[in-house]
Design a protein around this motif. Sequence first.
Motif, PDB file in Angstrom:
ATOM      1  N   MET A  53      -5.086  13.156  -2.221  1.00 10.34           N
ATOM      2  CA  MET A  53      -4.075  12.338  -2.873  1.00 10.34           C
ATOM      3  C   MET A  53      -4.332  12.348  -4.383  1.00 10.34           C
ATOM      4  SD  MET A  53      -3.111   8.341  -2.202  1.00 10.34           S
ATOM      5  CE  MET A  53      -1.444   8.266  -1.607  1.00 10.34           C
ATOM      6  N   ASN A  54      -3.293  12.364  -5.144  1.00  9.60           N
ATOM      7  CA  ASN A  54      -3.360  12.347  -6.602  1.00  9.60           C
ATOM      8  C   ASN A  54      -4.028  11.050  -7.074  1.00  9.60           C
ATOM      9  OD1 ASN A  54      -2.846  12.207  -9.337  1.00  9.60           O
ATOM     10  ND2 ASN A  54      -0.719  12.898  -9.136  1.00  9.60           N
ATOM     11  N   PRO A  55      -5.071  11.102  -7.935  1.00  5.26           N
ATOM     12  CA  PRO A  55      -5.766   9.889  -8.387  1.00  5.26           C
ATOM     13  C   PRO A  55      -4.842   8.913  -9.126  1.00  5.26           C
ATOM     14  CG  PRO A  55      -6.967  11.857  -9.094  1.00  5.26           C
ATOM     15  CD  PRO A  55      -5.710  12.317  -8.443  1.00  5.26           C
ATOM     16  N   GLN A  56      -3.881   9.422  -9.875  1.00 11.45           N
ATOM     17  CA  GLN A  56      -2.956   8.555 -10.597  1.00 11.45           C
ATOM     18  C   GLN A  56      -2.049   7.799  -9.629  1.00 11.45           C
ATOM     19  OE1 GLN A  56      -1.210  11.460 -13.153  1.00 11.45           O
ATOM     20  NE2 GLN A  56      -2.585  10.945 -14.875  1.00 11.45           N
ATOM     21  N   LEU A  57      -1.589   8.501  -8.592  1.00 15.70           N
ATOM     22  CA  LEU A  57      -0.745   7.862  -7.583  1.00 15.70           C
ATOM     23  C   LEU A  57      -1.524   6.801  -6.818  1.00 15.70           C
ATOM     24  CD1 LEU A  57       2.051   7.862  -6.281  1.00 15.70           C
ATOM     25  CD2 LEU A  57       1.241   9.587  -4.692  1.00 15.70           C
ATOM     26  N   LEU A  58      -2.783   7.087  -6.522  1.00 14.01           N
ATOM     27  CA  LEU A  58      -3.644   6.120  -5.842  1.00 14.01           C
ATOM     28  C   LEU A  58      -3.840   4.881  -6.705  1.00 14.01           C
ATOM     29  CD1 LEU A  58      -5.419   5.455  -3.402  1.00 14.01           C
ATOM     30  CD2 LEU A  58      -7.307   6.579  -4.601  1.00 14.01           C
ATOM     31  N   LEU A  59      -4.042   5.063  -8.008  1.00 15.24           N
ATOM     32  CA  LEU A  59      -4.220   3.950  -8.931  1.00 15.24           C
ATOM     33  C   LEU A  59      -2.966   3.074  -8.978  1.00 15.24           C
ATOM     34  CD1 LEU A  59      -5.999   2.549 -11.037  1.00 15.24           C
ATOM     35  CD2 LEU A  59      -4.988   4.068 -12.751  1.00 15.24           C
ATOM     36  N   VAL A  60      -1.794   3.689  -9.023  1.00 19.67           N
ATOM     37  CA  VAL A  60      -0.533   2.928  -9.021  1.00 19.67           C
ATOM     38  C   VAL A  60      -0.396   2.141  -7.729  1.00 19.67           C
ATOM     39  CG1 VAL A  60       1.988   3.164  -8.961  1.00 19.67           C
ATOM     40  CG2 VAL A  60       0.658   4.466 -10.622  1.00 19.67           C
ATOM     41  N   PHE A  61      -0.701   2.754  -6.602  1.00 21.80           N
ATOM     42  CA  PHE A  61      -0.592   2.097  -5.304  1.00 21.80           C
ATOM     43  C   PHE A  61      -1.537   0.899  -5.206  1.00 21.80           C
ATOM     44  CE2 PHE A  61      -1.874   1.753  -0.801  1.00 21.80           C
ATOM     45  CZ  PHE A  61      -0.637   1.419  -0.265  1.00 21.80           C
ATOM     46  N   VAL A  62      -2.804   1.084  -5.607  1.00 21.88           N
ATOM     47  CA  VAL A  62      -3.798   0.012  -5.545  1.00 21.88           C
ATOM     48  C   VAL A  62      -3.421  -1.120  -6.497  1.00 21.88           C
ATOM     49  CG1 VAL A  62      -6.209  -0.579  -6.029  1.00 21.88           C
ATOM     50  CG2 VAL A  62      -5.663   1.474  -4.735  1.00 21.88           C
ATOM     51  N   SER A  63      -2.945  -0.796  -7.707  1.00 22.66           N
ATOM     52  CA  SER A  63      -2.563  -1.846  -8.649  1.00 22.66           C
ATOM     53  C   SER A  63      -1.348  -2.618  -8.153  1.00 22.66           C
ATOM     54  CB  SER A  63      -2.309  -1.268 -10.044  1.00 22.66           C
ATOM     55  OG  SER A  63      -1.187  -0.427 -10.037  1.00 22.66           O
ATOM     56  N   ALA A  64      -0.431  -1.958  -7.479  1.00 19.26           N
ATOM     57  CA  ALA A  64       0.728  -2.661  -6.916  1.00 19.26           C
ATOM     58  C   ALA A  64       0.297  -3.637  -5.825  1.00 19.26           C
ATOM     59  CB  ALA A  64       1.735  -1.657  -6.358  1.00 19.26           C
ATOM     60  N   LEU A  65      -0.636  -3.213  -4.986  1.00 13.50           N
ATOM     61  CA  LEU A  65      -1.150  -4.110  -3.954  1.00 13.50           C
ATOM     62  C   LEU A  65      -1.886  -5.290  -4.569  1.00 13.50           C
ATOM     63  CD1 LEU A  65      -2.538  -1.669  -1.225  1.00 13.50           C
ATOM     64  CD2 LEU A  65      -0.558  -3.180  -1.061  1.00 13.50           C
ATOM     65  N   PHE A  66      -2.693  -5.027  -5.583  1.00 13.20           N
ATOM     66  CA  PHE A  66      -3.479  -6.077  -6.232  1.00 13.20           C
ATOM     67  C   PHE A  66      -2.574  -7.074  -6.944  1.00 13.20           C
ATOM     68  CE2 PHE A  66      -6.179  -7.639  -9.766  1.00 13.20           C
ATOM     69  CZ  PHE A  66      -7.130  -8.272  -8.994  1.00 13.20           C
ATOM     70  N   SER A  67      -1.559  -6.606  -7.664  1.00 17.10           N
ATOM     71  CA  SER A  67      -0.686  -7.518  -8.402  1.00 17.10           C
ATOM     72  C   SER A  67       0.154  -8.367  -7.453  1.00 17.10           C
ATOM     73  CB  SER A  67       0.217  -6.754  -9.366  1.00 17.10           C
ATOM     74  OG  SER A  67       1.112  -5.942  -8.656  1.00 17.10           O
ATOM     75  N   SER A  68       0.576  -7.814  -6.326  1.00 24.09           N
ATOM     76  CA  SER A  68       1.357  -8.619  -5.387  1.00 24.09           C
ATOM     77  C   SER A  68       0.484  -9.647  -4.689  1.00 24.09           C
ATOM     78  CB  SER A  68       2.070  -7.730  -4.365  1.00 24.09           C
ATOM     79  OG  SER A  68       1.127  -7.093  -3.546  1.00 24.09           O
ATOM     80  N   ALA A  69      -0.802  -9.360  -4.541  1.00 23.51           N
ATOM     81  CA  ALA A  69      -1.709 -10.331  -3.930  1.00 23.51           C
ATOM     82  C   ALA A  69      -1.964 -11.504  -4.864  1.00 23.51           C
ATOM     83  CB  ALA A  69      -3.024  -9.656  -3.559  1.00 23.51           C
ATOM     84  N   LEU A  70      -1.892 -11.284  -6.184  1.00 22.56           N
ATOM     85  CA  LEU A  70      -2.138 -12.342  -7.152  1.00 22.56           C
ATOM     86  C   LEU A  70      -0.902 -13.196  -7.420  1.00 22.56           C
ATOM     87  CD1 LEU A  70      -4.330 -10.512  -9.791  1.00 22.56           C
ATOM     88  CD2 LEU A  70      -5.061 -12.065  -7.982  1.00 22.56           C
ATOM     89  N   ALA A  71       0.278 -12.716  -7.075  1.00 22.19           N
ATOM     90  CA  ALA A  71       1.516 -13.451  -7.355  1.00 22.19           C
ATOM     91  C   ALA A  71       1.601 -14.679  -6.457  1.00 22.19           C
ATOM     92  CB  ALA A  71       2.711 -12.547  -7.122  1.00 22.19           C
ATOM     93  N   ILE A  72       1.980 -15.791  -7.064  1.00 22.94           N
ATOM     94  CA  ILE A  72       2.131 -17.035  -6.312  1.00 22.94           C
ATOM     95  C   ILE A  72       3.610 -17.280  -6.054  1.00 22.94           C
ATOM     96  CG2 ILE A  72       2.182 -18.455  -8.402  1.00 22.94           C
ATOM     97  CD1 ILE A  72       0.616 -20.591  -6.761  1.00 22.94           C
ATOM     98  N   ARG A  73       3.906 -17.910  -4.937  1.00 22.95           N
ATOM     99  CA  ARG A  73       5.276 -18.235  -4.566  1.00 22.95           C
ATOM    100  C   ARG A  73       5.445 -19.751  -4.626  1.00 22.95           C
ATOM    101  NH1 ARG A  73       7.974 -14.135  -2.196  1.00 22.95           N
ATOM    102  NH2 ARG A  73       9.268 -15.516  -0.969  1.00 22.95           N
ATOM    103  N   CYS A  74       6.499 -20.195  -5.294  1.00 28.48           N
ATOM    104  CA  CYS A  74       6.768 -21.628  -5.452  1.00 28.48           C
ATOM    105  C   CYS A  74       8.225 -21.919  -5.126  1.00 28.48           C
ATOM    106  CB  CYS A  74       6.505 -22.087  -6.894  1.00 28.48           C
ATOM    107  SG  CYS A  74       4.836 -21.791  -7.496  1.00 28.48           S
ATOM    108  N   TYR A  75       8.483 -23.153  -4.744  1.00 26.19           N
ATOM    109  CA  TYR A  75       9.865 -23.587  -4.553  1.00 26.19           C
ATOM    110  C   TYR A  75      10.476 -23.838  -5.926  1.00 26.19           C
ATOM    111  CZ  TYR A  75       8.843 -23.971   0.355  1.00 26.19           C
ATOM    112  OH  TYR A  75       8.493 -23.682   1.639  1.00 26.19           O
ATOM    113  N   GLN A  76      11.760 -23.534  -6.043  1.00 18.18           N
ATOM    114  CA  GLN A  76      12.448 -23.658  -7.320  1.00 18.18           C
ATOM    115  C   GLN A  76      13.784 -24.351  -7.084  1.00 18.18           C
ATOM    116  OE1 GLN A  76      12.588 -20.385 -10.450  1.00 18.18           O
ATOM    117  NE2 GLN A  76      14.458 -20.012  -9.315  1.00 18.18           N
TER     118      GLN A  76
END
Length: 151
Positions: free
Chosen positions: A1-24
């Motif tokens: 697998m391309n290292p750049q593609l792997l980095l994008v995939f891992v960062s997308a997973l990490f950023s979505s794990a840090l996102a919080i969901r709130c009622y609005q």
Amino acid sequence: MNPQLLLVFVSALFSSALAIRCYQCSSQTDPKGVDNCGAYKAFNRTQNIAIECNSDESHMPGSFCMKVVQQSPRGFIWDGRWRQVIRRCASVSETGVTGVCNWGVYENGVYWEECYCAEDGCNHAAKSVTMSGVSLLCLLGLSVLYRRVFN
């Protein structure tokens, strides 16, 4: 697998794990006779959907949730108490910490409370995490006494 593609995939997973969901929601925007945000009735979590705070749906980006309540003393308006509730994402709190509530009384007698929390959907609570009914009554009693003595 391309290292750049792997980095994008891992960062997308990490950023979505840090996102919080709130009622609005805001009781100001509720249609007449409807209480979607829980100003007078219990907040209905099935009627509202928690949104991701760093998405386009969020009115305010942030890393934690916030709930604001404002309530007038009895007789403030013709039909009794007026209440307003706002639930949203937040990025800055007055205290710099979450899991706490700040409260006070404006000069016109309106009680206000802001609560901050950092778990998904945590701003659904009907009552604050630190304020009890007895504390609220004491605070309102002190504000009335203050107004009578110093006005």
